[in-house]
Design a protein around this motif. Structure first.
Motif, PDB file in Angstrom:
ATOM      1  N   GLY A   5       0.880  -1.154   0.000  1.00 17.91           N
ATOM      2  CA  GLY A   5       0.000   0.000   0.000  1.00 17.91           C
ATOM      3  C   GLY A   5       0.919   1.206   0.000  1.00 17.91           C
ATOM      4  O   GLY A   5       1.775   1.320   0.860  1.00 17.91           O
ATOM      5  N   PHE A   6       0.804   2.055  -1.009  1.00 20.67           N
ATOM      6  CA  PHE A   6       1.741   3.173  -1.107  1.00 20.67           C
ATOM      7  C   PHE A   6       1.703   3.979   0.187  1.00 20.67           C
ATOM      8  O   PHE A   6       0.675   4.482   0.601  1.00 20.67           O
ATOM      9  N   GLN A   7       2.869   4.108   0.817  1.00 20.45           N
ATOM     10  CA  GLN A   7       2.941   4.618   2.180  1.00 20.45           C
ATOM     11  C   GLN A   7       2.666   6.109   2.229  1.00 20.45           C
ATOM     12  O   GLN A   7       1.894   6.599   3.025  1.00 20.45           O
ATOM     13  N   LYS A   8       3.381   6.801   1.398  1.00 19.19           N
ATOM     14  CA  LYS A   8       3.226   8.248   1.341  1.00 19.19           C
ATOM     15  C   LYS A   8       3.010   8.534  -0.125  1.00 19.19           C
ATOM     16  O   LYS A   8       3.964   8.625  -0.894  1.00 19.19           O
ATOM     17  N   VAL A  46       5.149  10.989  -2.313  1.00 17.51           N
ATOM     18  CA  VAL A  46       6.541  10.637  -2.620  1.00 17.51           C
ATOM     19  C   VAL A  46       6.585   9.618  -3.751  1.00 17.51           C
ATOM     20  O   VAL A  46       7.298   9.777  -4.748  1.00 17.51           O
ATOM     21  N   THR A  47       5.791   8.548  -3.606  1.00 14.02           N
ATOM     22  CA  THR A  47       5.770   7.506  -4.624  1.00 14.02           C
ATOM     23  C   THR A  47       5.274   8.051  -5.957  1.00 14.02           C
ATOM     24  O   THR A  47       5.814   7.733  -7.014  1.00 14.02           O
ATOM     25  N   GLN A  88      13.639  10.247  -3.605  1.00 14.89           N
ATOM     26  CA  GLN A  88      13.269  11.554  -3.077  1.00 14.89           C
ATOM     27  C   GLN A  88      13.339  11.573  -1.559  1.00 14.89           C
ATOM     28  O   GLN A  88      13.907  12.436  -0.945  1.00 14.89           O
ATOM     29  N   GLU A 123       8.958   0.857   1.303  1.00 15.91           N
ATOM     30  CA  GLU A 123       8.198   0.140   0.254  1.00 15.91           C
ATOM     31  C   GLU A 123       9.025  -1.008  -0.316  1.00 15.91           C
ATOM     32  O   GLU A 123       8.514  -2.098  -0.545  1.00 15.91           O
ATOM     33  N   VAL A 166      10.903   6.491   2.767  1.00 17.29           N
ATOM     34  CA  VAL A 166       9.635   6.014   2.215  1.00 17.29           C
ATOM     35  C   VAL A 166       9.897   4.936   1.164  1.00 17.29           C
ATOM     36  O   VAL A 166       9.316   3.851   1.194  1.00 17.29           O
TER      37      VAL A 166
END
Lengths: 220, 220
Positions: free
Chosen positions: A125-128, A131-132, B127, B135, B131
């Protein structure tokens, strides 16, 4: 008849459905309920421990990645020419199947997954998301540059004819606007998209003509 | 003689160097200066617009992805068996070449790139490293689970023999400790690593026996 585990929103599944339509291959389709998380349930994981669609089951054989499925279908059921005819041609095709699995998947795919589906991928699950999403957009830009360069002055990615390399790269590139990535800056890519859309038997996918398509809340 | 553009720290280059060593294929090697950013300079981009190593130039042919290079070398120069002997075998091999390009690349590869090289990839300077690293670690865990499941009860990934599928998946999995990802929890993977290391002609790579290897500051 080969059985395809698929989902109508999945671009990776669409690679296979599109190729089957173009090459006149009949598949039995089973819709996997992605919003309902069926792909992470025990029944589906027994078929594909990777927890992904598409999967193709053909007799005793099971293939768990679109690149493998396209290779199998092209070599087994399609008119010659869609795949590679010898080792050199196969390697040229695989060069772009790998590009599709890496650059495309972690660029335009990911941007679309976040923007249109607020999605997860590979169990992450994309954390932030910001950023992703930012990384995915930088990678998208770079991969569209690479693709534009490759298509400048030629109609198809390799071998001077449409192959599964084109079919594998096409979906998430054509769907890039769903991830708020415009295609206007890329004339060679847009002309190539038009050529693919003009192939006899072409079928569209959700979002191709409606980049503002969003998964309904009730499914999320 | 085929010419390989490579780098001694690159695991994707090592896939090709390892396979060439195992299959007794002689390659001319050109070291690309990654810390000096040679792969993003005009001379290298003219050979590979993707800006990545490895690249193989063999006469008129150029291949820009390790999966394509392995396929070409296996089909052209190696003893039969390293690649697929027919469409079904090829597709089974490609299933794992694609796994290597996606799951492995954006899991254990990325964790190692950040931890050991503070690196960039696909033109993306990570970046917010924490994060991206988080992931990558989640994806690493999941991909090692998938691999462990696949290897339980069998010696090789597919076809009952060592193939380029094993060679493609091996490097970044064996190098996972460089990304602070331990292999102790995965007995089937560790046994498979030992089997690959015991193949005649095996060569190691930087970091394989020294997970604390870090690129020297002067090179960074």
């Amino acid at each position: 008849m080969p059985k395809l585990y698929t989902n109508f929103e999945s671009g990776n599944s669409y690679k296979v459905r599109l190729f089957a339509a173009l090459a006149r291959i009949t598949l039995e389709e089973y819709q996997v309920d992605l919003p309902g998380n069926e792909h992470h349930g025990p029944d589906f994981l027994a078929i594909n421990p990777r927890g992904e669609v598409p999967v193709l089951v053909d007799g005793e054989r099971t293939f768990r990645d679109s690149a493998a499925i396209l290779t199998w279908l092209a070599g087994t059921y399609a008119a010659p020419g869609w795949g590679g005819r010898d080792t050199g041609e196969q390697a040229e095709v695989i060069d772009w199947l790998a590009f599709s699995a890496s650059w495309i998947q972690y660029g335009v795919f990911t941007a679309r997954a976040i923007v249109s589906f607020r999605g997860t991928y590979n169990g992450v699950g994309f954390q932030k998301e910001e950023v992703t999403l930012n990384e995915a957009r930088i990678r998208s830009q770079k991969s569209l540059e690479i693709l534009e360069t490759a298509l400048r002055g030629q109609d198809w990615l390799v071998l001077g004819r449409p192959t599964i390399a084109d079919i594998s790269v096409f979906p998430y590139v054509a769907l890039a606007p769903m991830g708020d990535i415009p295609l206007e800056p890329w004339p060679a890519i847009r002309a190539w998209i038009d050529r693919i859309r003009a192939l006899p038997g072409f079928i569209p996918v959700i979002g191709l003509d409606d980049p503002h398509y969003r998964r309904k809340e009730s499914q999320a």
